[in-house]
Design an enzyme around this catalytic site. Sequence first.
Site, PDB file in Angstrom:
ATOM      1  CE  LYS A  42      -3.862  -2.240   2.221  1.00 56.23           C
ATOM      2  NZ  LYS A  42      -3.855  -3.045   3.410  1.00 56.23           N
ATOM      3  CG  ASP A  59      -9.812 -10.570  -6.071  1.00 56.07           C
ATOM      4  OD1 ASP A  59     -10.549 -11.555  -5.891  1.00 56.07           O
ATOM      5  OD2 ASP A  59      -9.106 -10.070  -5.175  1.00 56.07           O
TER       6      ASP A  59
END
Length: 342
Positions: free
Chosen positions: A152, A212
């Site tokens: 991140k 996903d």
Amino acid sequence: MQAIILAGGFGTRLAPLTYTKAKPILPLLNKPMISYLIEALPQNFEVIVAANYRNEQLKEYFKEMGIKAIISKEPKPLGTAGAVKNAEKYINDTFLVLNSDIISSLNIRKFIQYHVKKKAMVTISLWPVKNVEEYGVVDLQSDGRIRKFVEKPPRHEAPSNLINAGAYCLETEVLDYIEPNRFVSMEMEIFPKIIEDGKPFYGYTFDGYWIDVGRYSSYIEASKILLKKRGIKYLVGDSKVEGILKESTVGNNCIIEKNVIVKSSIIYDKCIIGENAYLENCIVADNCRIGKNAKLKNVVIGEGEKIGDNVVIENDETWETIWNKPLPEGYPDKQIGNPIKR
Ligand code: GTP
């Protein structure tokens, strides 16, 4: 060659749909989502399904489809690497590990050729994203070798916009890195260790599409992308539809009554949607009843639930789930596998 399909997660982010069905069995264009992966595999592959939660549904699927597969059952959830270690006895050479909840255009043959050409110990598929700050991205050399994963990163510090796309080509040495009978994550423990040891660890970027299917929004998105790819606006199984469907799918034995609008939604089997109801961004599991004039937006309804006449549940950014029964035994109350993913 062998392919291990990781199919044993609880799929907590898709609850309550996963309270009654294993995530790989959830329908996508009225077919279990795992079937897209099976269809993408070259024919000569030996399929090993690493399963745990609701593994009997996976067994049933492979039996029904007449597909030969080894179901490697874990005594308890062992994580993405622990599940691979648990299937070690079936592996004898370079092998693939594939997440069962990814729908993508990855060309498996080209992926393996790349791995062989690079003489890699590990090759992972990579996919570019816009919102790097929400993912782990790779720091990649110009020859495709991965230096490290960066979790991140702020956008301006991100070494790339490429994330782990959930398909791996591995040499058997990787198995020696995984401690047996323990919950081990491939992404968080094993891959960083292999990179740290200086082993040849490569990334393979591909074009096309990648989704996903782990969250409500991406599940609906996947359904819409696949409809578009097939050039159709909706898909209906053996059901009676009198209302209007937009970018939606309806399974078998459903009744969609007059003046109903179903938009960007997925309706499983045996559902009844009453007159004048409006559904947008909804996922409705098997055997549900939606009352007349109901108005639902961003709502996920578990198997066998009922929504009364005139009920209004409208959300924009958030999702509301409907489940009025006890949780299935042993189902975790939070994500246990990969807390990186949201
Ligand atoms: P969430 O609970 O919503 O995070 O879903 P999940 O449990 O499926 O986890 P995640 O999406 O991170 O899993 C990625 C892939 O690995 C999926 O195909 C899962 O079925 C699979 N998986 C995750 N944990 C395990 C496990 O402990 N055992 C096995 N066999 N597969 C797993």
